[in-house]
Scaffold this motif. Structure first.
Motif, PDB file in Angstrom:
ATOM      1  N   ASP A   7     -33.203  80.086  56.839  1.00 24.68           N
ATOM      2  CA  ASP A   7     -32.944  78.806  57.503  1.00 24.68           C
ATOM      3  C   ASP A   7     -33.274  77.606  56.619  1.00 24.68           C
ATOM      4  O   ASP A   7     -33.801  76.590  57.076  1.00 24.68           O
ATOM      5  CB  ASP A   7     -33.744  78.723  58.813  1.00 24.68           C
ATOM      6  CG  ASP A   7     -33.446  79.871  59.753  1.00 24.68           C
ATOM      7  OD1 ASP A   7     -32.414  80.546  59.572  1.00 24.68           O
ATOM      8  OD2 ASP A   7     -34.258  80.112  60.668  1.00 24.68           O
ATOM      9  N   LYS A  10     -36.805  76.148  56.874  1.00 26.07           N
ATOM     10  CA  LYS A  10     -37.315  75.604  58.135  1.00 26.07           C
ATOM     11  C   LYS A  10     -38.443  76.497  58.654  1.00 26.07           C
ATOM     12  O   LYS A  10     -38.331  77.716  58.677  1.00 26.07           O
ATOM     13  CB  LYS A  10     -36.193  75.532  59.172  1.00 26.07           C
ATOM     14  CG  LYS A  10     -36.615  74.909  60.510  1.00 26.07           C
ATOM     15  CD  LYS A  10     -35.426  74.817  61.463  1.00 26.07           C
ATOM     16  CE  LYS A  10     -35.813  74.266  62.826  1.00 26.07           C
ATOM     17  NZ  LYS A  10     -36.268  72.873  62.749  1.00 26.07           N
ATOM     18  N   PHE A  12     -40.905  78.569  61.036  1.00 23.47           N
ATOM     19  CA  PHE A  12     -40.749  79.315  62.283  1.00 23.47           C
ATOM     20  C   PHE A  12     -42.009  80.119  62.557  1.00 23.47           C
ATOM     21  O   PHE A  12     -42.773  80.439  61.648  1.00 23.47           O
ATOM     22  CB  PHE A  12     -39.522  80.235  62.239  1.00 23.47           C
ATOM     23  CG  PHE A  12     -39.580  81.304  61.167  1.00 23.47           C
ATOM     24  CD1 PHE A  12     -40.034  82.579  61.467  1.00 23.47           C
ATOM     25  CD2 PHE A  12     -39.172  81.027  59.869  1.00 23.47           C
ATOM     26  CE1 PHE A  12     -40.083  83.557  60.488  1.00 23.47           C
ATOM     27  CE2 PHE A  12     -39.224  82.007  58.886  1.00 23.47           C
ATOM     28  CZ  PHE A  12     -39.675  83.272  59.192  1.00 23.47           C
ATOM     29  N   ASN A 168     -29.696  74.097  65.934  1.00 20.91           N
ATOM     30  CA  ASN A 168     -30.435  74.442  64.722  1.00 20.91           C
ATOM     31  C   ASN A 168     -29.426  74.759  63.616  1.00 20.91           C
ATOM     32  O   ASN A 168     -29.172  75.918  63.308  1.00 20.91           O
ATOM     33  CB  ASN A 168     -31.333  75.652  65.003  1.00 20.91           C
ATOM     34  CG  ASN A 168     -32.334  75.911  63.888  1.00 20.91           C
ATOM     35  OD1 ASN A 168     -32.227  75.364  62.805  1.00 20.91           O
ATOM     36  ND2 ASN A 168     -33.298  76.779  64.160  1.00 20.91           N
ATOM     37  N   TRP A 171     -29.960  77.467  60.813  1.00 25.38           N
ATOM     38  CA  TRP A 171     -30.203  78.867  61.187  1.00 25.38           C
ATOM     39  C   TRP A 171     -29.207  79.780  60.489  1.00 25.38           C
ATOM     40  O   TRP A 171     -28.002  79.559  60.555  1.00 25.38           O
ATOM     41  CB  TRP A 171     -30.068  78.991  62.695  1.00 25.38           C
ATOM     42  CG  TRP A 171     -30.252  80.354  63.271  1.00 25.38           C
ATOM     43  CD1 TRP A 171     -31.338  81.152  63.176  1.00 25.38           C
ATOM     44  CD2 TRP A 171     -29.292  81.059  64.088  1.00 25.38           C
ATOM     45  NE1 TRP A 171     -31.140  82.328  63.870  1.00 25.38           N
ATOM     46  CE2 TRP A 171     -29.893  82.292  64.440  1.00 25.38           C
ATOM     47  CE3 TRP A 171     -28.017  80.775  64.561  1.00 25.38           C
ATOM     48  CZ2 TRP A 171     -29.248  83.231  65.249  1.00 25.38           C
ATOM     49  CZ3 TRP A 171     -27.364  81.699  65.358  1.00 25.38           C
ATOM     50  CH2 TRP A 171     -27.986  82.914  65.693  1.00 25.38           C
ATOM     51  N   ARG A 218     -35.440  83.667  66.275  1.00 21.45           N
ATOM     52  CA  ARG A 218     -35.968  82.707  65.295  1.00 21.45           C
ATOM     53  C   ARG A 218     -35.299  81.340  65.404  1.00 21.45           C
ATOM     54  O   ARG A 218     -35.957  80.295  65.240  1.00 21.45           O
ATOM     55  CB  ARG A 218     -35.746  83.278  63.883  1.00 21.45           C
ATOM     56  CG  ARG A 218     -36.399  82.463  62.783  1.00 21.45           C
ATOM     57  CD  ARG A 218     -36.079  83.034  61.423  1.00 21.45           C
ATOM     58  NE  ARG A 218     -34.717  82.761  61.002  1.00 21.45           N
ATOM     59  CZ  ARG A 218     -33.822  83.689  60.694  1.00 21.45           C
ATOM     60  NH1 ARG A 218     -34.119  84.967  60.782  1.00 21.45           N
ATOM     61  NH2 ARG A 218     -32.601  83.339  60.297  1.00 21.45           N
ATOM     62  N   ALA A 222     -38.633  80.261  68.238  1.00 20.35           N
ATOM     63  CA  ALA A 222     -39.577  80.333  67.123  1.00 20.35           C
ATOM     64  C   ALA A 222     -39.544  79.108  66.229  1.00 20.35           C
ATOM     65  O   ALA A 222     -40.420  78.955  65.364  1.00 20.35           O
ATOM     66  CB  ALA A 222     -39.305  81.583  66.290  1.00 20.35           C
ATOM     67  N   SER A 223     -38.555  78.211  66.428  1.00 19.22           N
ATOM     68  CA  SER A 223     -38.450  77.079  65.494  1.00 19.22           C
ATOM     69  C   SER A 223     -38.110  75.744  66.149  1.00 19.22           C
ATOM     70  O   SER A 223     -38.392  74.687  65.572  1.00 19.22           O
ATOM     71  CB  SER A 223     -37.402  77.383  64.415  1.00 19.22           C
ATOM     72  OG  SER A 223     -36.150  77.680  64.991  1.00 19.22           O
TER      73      SER A 223
END
Length: 262
Positions: A7, A10, A12, A168, A171, A218, A222-223
């Protein structure tokens, strides 16, 4: 956690999704566990180290074999939820430790089997391979497993991916195609390949279970911030209204069994 290849760096943390994880990530089909047992994973008396165990999904599903499991994860929150699930089932053959896959702290040659389910791509492959080699007994097995959904064969999955990317854009847990095995560099001079098994299957989900599974991924729970994750959840609930239950979603499962070379 931050990884350059995940990602675009980023951050997570799956510990943020542990409530969803504990409820909705026990998603692997019975056929997968049957194959693992046929490959020698889960024999009575085996000592099995499960790396990146999360909420101990694999140990919980193989506990009936009589093997002794140690579930490890870098997230203390994930481990705590796993402990609660094990306690609720009254199991006494699953223990836990918070540690990384690259530095477990266990003694040399202390496990018959090491497993890693849906997590090896988060490890430093070279360092993890050294550690797995170290803790395995001579002739021990390393079992690497991952499962991909198939967006190019399933419109429900394709639409979900588009929505995650809306929230996101960095991702990269998407766009999977059927996997073809190539013997990896990290295994060279340490492991020999014993079995490779890849097969397609349809997994059934209620809408609520599928939503929970995606909230734990994720790219979402998670992010994203709590506010953005809540917006995603509300929008995805509306999208799912047009589909009938159960959802039958196409996935591919990959199992690689390596024998330690020492």
């Amino acid at each position: 956690m931050k990884l350059e290849n995940i990602d675009k760096g980023k951050e997570f943390d799956f510990g943020l999704t542990s409530d969803y994880y504990a409820k909705y990530r026990d998603i692997y089909p019975k056929s997968m566990y049957e194959r693992l047992i046929s490959f020698g994973i889960g024999k009575s008396g085996q000592r099995i180290l499960d790396l990146g165990s999360g909420t101990a999904v694999l140990p919980l599903n193989l506990a009936h074999t009589g093997a002794d499991f140690t579930a490890t994860d870098i997230s203390e929150n994930q481990i705590n939820y796993g402990k609660a699930l094990v306690k609720a089932k009254g199991l006494d053959n699953i223990s836990f430790k918070v540690c990384s896959a690259e530095k477990t702290g266990f003694a040399d040659s202390s496990f018959d089997v090491v497993t890693a389910v849906q997590c090896f791509h988060y490890f430093n492959a070279e360092k993890a391979a050294v550690e797995i080699w170290r803790v395995l007994k001579p002739g021990g097995l390393f079992c690497k497993i991952f499962m991909d959904w198939l967006p190019y064969e399933d419109s429900v999955i394709a639409e979900m991916e588009s929505l995650v990317l809306k929230y996101n854009p960095n991702w990269n847990g998407c766009g999977f195609k059927e996997y073809k095995f190539i013997f990896p560099d990290w295994a060279k001079n340490r492991f020999d390949i014993e079995n490779v098994c890849s097969y397609n299957t349809e997994l059934e989900f209620t809408k609520e279970a599928w939503l929970g599974r995606i909230m734990s991924c994720r790219g979402v729970g998670a992010s994203l911030s709590k506010e953005k994750a809540a917006e995603f959840e509300a929008e995805y609930r509306r999208i799912l209204e047009k589909y009938d239950e159960p959802l039958k979603l196409k996935h591919q499962i990959h199992i690689e069994i390596y024998k330690v070379n020492k």
